[in-house]
Design an enzyme around this catalytic site. Structure first.
Site, short mmCIF file in Angstrom:
data_model
loop_
_atom_site.label_atom_id
_atom_site.label_comp_id
_atom_site.label_asym_id
_atom_site.label_seq_id
_atom_site.Cartn_x
_atom_site.Cartn_y
_atom_site.Cartn_z
N GLY A 1 41.66 47.28 49.94
CA GLY A 1 40.56 48.24 49.81
C GLY A 1 39.22 47.55 50.01
O GLY A 1 38.43 47.94 50.84
N GLY B 1 45.66 45.37 45.47
CA GLY B 1 46.26 44.14 45.99
C GLY B 1 46.24 42.92 45.10
O GLY B 1 47.09 42.05 45.24
N ILE C 1 42.61 31.88 33.10
CA ILE C 1 43.38 32.41 34.23
C ILE C 1 44.69 33.00 33.70
O ILE C 1 45.48 32.32 33.04
CB ILE C 1 43.66 31.30 35.26
CG1 ILE C 1 42.34 30.73 35.78
CG2 ILE C 1 44.52 31.83 36.40
CD1 ILE C 1 41.37 31.73 36.35
N LYS D 1 49.21 31.90 40.03
CA LYS D 1 49.62 32.13 41.42
C LYS D 1 48.84 33.30 42.03
O LYS D 1 48.30 33.21 43.13
CB LYS D 1 51.12 32.40 41.49
CG LYS D 1 51.66 32.45 42.90
CD LYS D 1 53.18 32.61 42.90
CE LYS D 1 53.71 32.66 44.32
NZ LYS D 1 55.16 32.94 44.33
N GLN E 1 44.16 35.43 45.11
CA GLN E 1 42.95 36.26 45.16
C GLN E 1 41.74 35.45 45.64
O GLN E 1 40.92 35.92 46.41
CB GLN E 1 42.68 36.87 43.79
CG GLN E 1 41.73 38.04 43.89
CD GLN E 1 41.55 38.75 42.57
OE1 GLN E 1 42.05 38.32 41.54
NE2 GLN E 1 40.82 39.84 42.61
N LYS F 1 37.58 36.31 32.70
CA LYS F 1 36.47 36.96 33.41
C LYS F 1 36.97 37.41 34.78
O LYS F 1 38.09 37.11 35.16
CB LYS F 1 35.30 35.98 33.56
CG LYS F 1 34.77 35.45 32.23
CD LYS F 1 33.42 34.73 32.38
CE LYS F 1 33.55 33.31 32.88
NZ LYS F 1 32.27 32.55 32.79
N GLY F 2 36.14 38.11 35.51
CA GLY F 2 36.57 38.63 36.82
C GLY F 2 36.55 37.57 37.90
O GLY F 2 35.93 36.52 37.76
N GLY G 1 37.57 38.70 41.62
CA GLY G 1 37.63 39.26 42.97
C GLY G 1 36.37 39.01 43.78
O GLY G 1 36.43 38.67 44.96
N GLU G 2 35.23 39.20 43.16
CA GLU G 2 33.97 39.11 43.91
C GLU G 2 33.53 37.65 44.13
O GLU G 2 33.14 37.29 45.24
CB GLU G 2 32.84 39.87 43.20
CG GLU G 2 33.24 41.14 42.47
CD GLU G 2 33.59 42.33 43.37
OE1 GLU G 2 33.20 42.35 44.54
OE2 GLU G 2 34.27 43.24 42.86
MO1 MOS Z 1 34.92 46.02 44.78
S1 MOS Z 1 33.43 45.92 46.21
O1 MOS Z 1 34.03 46.60 43.45
O2 MOS Z 1 36.08 47.05 45.39
#
Ligand code: MOS
Length: 746
Positions: A243, A471, A637, A641, A646, A709-710, A712-713
């Site tokens: 996405g 994902g 973490i 894996k 990610q 903590k996050g 993805g970004e």
């Molecule tokens: Mo992310 S840009 O918040 O899907």
């Protein structure tokens, strides 16, 4: 704090991995309902004006065609109408493009009709027969040409002007630079095309299988669209094939399929083409930035000025935090920023991985590198000298910040010492060699989220939440959290998601799913443990000792799947036996969890650093990335894996941003000319070297019970600058407009 996170119960592999690789996993377009029909969208070929005439006769009479719906005959959803606030104070008029609402054209590629047939092929053919005549108006799609028209955003949530200390103080510093940066439009291009299957029952119950990062969000938007109660709208997205932000809202094509299904009283399936993915589901907006930055001779920052303009559509204000990073990433006494929007005759953008911060750090981290060369200083050293030990914007301590450790790990793993101090002085295999680095940062968030757990008599824990997973491996992470908390093996835990009927989960965005939903799962597990202890009290004989013949809850502890007597752990009972002996078919717990108060006391962010070593061909300007080390401070973490995967994925997105990705409009027509995978280049295997991903892996003591903590970004944020800086180190050419393709280097 009680932490259960160092046990052996970590599933290495994804719990849904087998379903995905064997094709058992069903994505939106793979759902087949009885009486299914198939749709194709027809889109506008002009960028601005109105539809003068729409000839749908040939399409309507083509074989198998069931309906051709356009502004001429569409039945508008009630949500398209302005809301009478006296009757419905909370009501909101539909945000975004109202499909088939009028004959107005706001962008090239705007959906103007939907053709529905009994097969996909017939729908696709009939769609080519729809002929539109337009009354064209002059369109504006050229961002650079229209830049002077940018204006402050009108919406209240948009970042306004910011000033700390003195404005433009950088000009007084002994060393300073002032430069402009361009990040072009990028499209998300997930592997799975956006698709929807819409189905109405008796004209009052709507079921939608769709690609969405938030089943509850989509449900809410559709309830609003048709004035339906929650129980009448069901949104299903059990699997999402990528996405990156493109599935963060309900788009016009989804509404088109819903309108068509209502009219036909049959299920309608619609999948966008790759070309349509460029004009119907958002993109990372084109952005211009200007940075002025100055420091003392020993590298102490004096001032940062950061201005940005981002692209939006003519009908919506889409804004993002491009200039945010400059306010707090470094300890600098004087900072001023501004942010403006430039509306063009294009469709509305949407957040794309690392949203504004990815754009902003390209400029800031490039500028720091440039300043370091002016100061004759190692760019990493310049960052260390301006390390922010607390948040200078909010004047709060960080909840946790191990960016300094990220720097150390990364520099050591890439071999930063080998970096040539002077550009164009190192060669390998006939190529210039360059080293570069860039820092990433993004809010560490925790939203409210609910989860339900059902601990069954057979020892299986079924967890449920209305979240979708685009994902990163949400189900795997949740199973890991539950397994570690309860001390039961991951094989005994099932995580059900992707259905709006489940307890309300968060939208998957802003790198906050593990933090938000993980907390709810954690609380469910804690609750189940106390319920098991209560059950044990009722079966207390098992815990009696020769001296003790009564057992209270306070005497018992739960460890590794067993309730045991605190003072004598040999007196224990397995959770399954407790359930069986108590004749309990199932223990249930639903918890809603959320953050909030800690935000007043702490500033919460995830951090990353990316190091790149690359080669540039002296004659052709071809860039080959040789080595990447990426290090994240994402708190604890949960699953190493999946986390590495990610981080690697985010960096691959960063390689695209740095080197290849640019959605190009031919401004004569206001139309994308590279709207396919042959011409719009996402990185392929040959572009991607081994990516060495590392984590500091220290829990954040504040954000949530897991300390996670996050991630993805921050995997992408800062990466493009790492490449631009390495390219400068290799060649002495500073590229301030992405992507860095050959023509900018020769
Ligand atoms: Mo992310 S840009 O918040 O899907």
């Amino acid at each position: 704090m009680d932490n259960h996170f160092d046990t052996i119960h970590t599933p290495a592999d994804r719990v849904d991995g087998k379903d995905k690789v064997t094709g058992r996993a069903k994505y939106a377009a793979e759902h087949v309902l009885p009486g299914m029909t198939y749709a194709m969208i027809v889109s506008s070929t002009i960028a601005k004006g109105r539809i003068k005439a729409l000839d749908t006769k040939a399409a309507s009479s083509a074989p198998g065609v069931l309906a051709v719906i356009s502004h001429l005959n569409s039945e508008n959803p009630p949500g398209f109408s302005p809301v009478d606030k006296t009757k419905n104070p909370k009501g909101q008029e539909w945000q975004g493009l109202k499909i088939f609402y009028s004959d107005n054209i706001f962008s090239n590629g705007q959906p103007i009709a939907i053709v529905v047939a009994d097969t996909f092929e017939r729908a696709r053919y009939a769609a080519t027969l729809v002929k539109a005549q337009y009354e064209k108006e002059i369109h504006q799609t050229d961002f650079i040409k229209n830049l002077p028209k940018a204006a402050a955003p009108k919406t209240s949530w948009s970042p306004s002007e910011y000033k700390r200390g003195e404005a433009d103080a950088y000009k007084k510093a002994s060393a300073w630079i002032e430069q402009e940066y361009i990040v072009p439009t990028e499209t998300h291009n997930p592997m799975e095309m956006h698709a929807v299957v819409a189905h109405w029952e008796n004209d009052e119950k709507l079921t939608v299988y769709t690609k969405t990062q938030g089943v509850k969000d989509t449900q809410g938007e559709l309830m609003q669209l048709y004035n339906l109660p929650e129980e009448n709208v069901k949104v299903i997205a059990e699997f999402v094939g990528g996405g990156f932000g493109s599935a963060l809202r309900t788009w016009p094509h989804e509404v088109a399929a819903i309108i068509a299904a209502k009219k036909l009283k049959r299920p309608v399936k619609l999948m966008l083409t790759r070309e349509q993915m460029f004009t119907m589901v958002g993109y990372r907006p084109f952005a211009w930035q200007k940075i002025g930055i100055g420091a003392t001779t020993d590298g102490k920052l004096v001032g940062i000025t950061h201005h940005a303009v981002g692209q939006t559509s003519s009908y919506e204000n889409f804004s993002e935090g491009i200039v945010n990073v400059s306010k707090f990433l470094y300890d600098c006494p004087n900072v001023n920023t501004s942010y403006k929007l430039l509306p063009l005759d294009v469709n509305t953008p949407i957040w794309m991985r690392g949203p504004g911060e990815a754009t902003g750090t390209f400029a800031l981290e490039s500028a720091l590198d440039e300043l370091a060369y002016n100061l004759n200083m190692d760019p990493l050293e310049l960052r260390k000298r301006n390390y922010a030990h607390k948040d200078p914007e909010k004047n709060l301590p960080w909840s946790s910040k191990y960016l300094d450790e990220c720097y150390e790990i990364g520099a050591q793993k890439i071999g930063w010492n080998a970096r040539p101090e002077i550009p164009r002085t190192m060669m390998e295999d006939g190529m210039y060699v360059g080293y570069g680095m860039g820092t990433g940062v993004f809010f560490a968030l925790r939203w409210s989220a609910a989860a339900r757990g059902r601990l069954r008599e057979d020892g299986v824990l079924v967890l449920q939440s209305a979240v979708s997973d685009m994902g990163p491996g949400t189900a795997t992470a949740m199973v890991t959290i539950a397994s570690q908390n309860l001390g039961i093996p991951p094989e005994n835990i099932i995580f059900e998601l992707g259905n709006s009927s489940l307890p309300p989960g968060p939208t998957q965005g802003g790198s906050a799913t593990t933090s938000s939903l993980g907390s709810a799962v954690y609380e469910v597990c804690e609750d189940l443990k106390s319920k098991l202890i209560e059950l044990a009290v009722k079966q207390s004989e098992a815990f009696h000792t020769t001296t003790q013949h009564t057992v209270k809850a306070a005497d018992l502890v739960y460890e590794n799947g067993k309730v045991m007597l605190a003072v004598d752990k040999t007196k224990s009972m397995d959770y399954k036996d407790l359930l069986r002996n108590g004749a309990i078919k199932e223990l249930e717990s639903t918890k809603e969890s959320g953050g909030g108060p800690e935000l007043k006391k702490y500033s919460m962010y995830s951090f990353s650093v990316h190091f790149t070593k690359l080669h540039v061909h002296p004659l052709t300007g071809q860039v080959r990335i040789k080595q990447i080390v990426t290090v994240g401070d994402a708190g604890k973490i949960i699953n190493e894996k999946a986390a590495r995967s990610q981080m690697i994925g985010g960096v691959v997105g960063g390689i695209g941003m740095a080197l290849t990705e640019e959605a190009i409009i031919d401004h004569r027509f206001g139309r994308y000319i590279n709207n396919n995978f042959a011409d719009y280049h996402v990185p392929v295997n040959a572009d991607v070297p081994f990516i060495d991903a590392h984590f500091v892996n220290k829990p954040d003591p504040v954000i949530n019970p897991m300390g996670a903590k996050g991630m993805g970004e921050i995997a992408l944020i800062g990466y493009a600058a790492s490449v631009a800086n390495a390219v400068f180190n290799a060649t002495g050419v500073r590229v301030r407009r992405l992507p860095i393709n050959c023509d900018k280097l020769i």
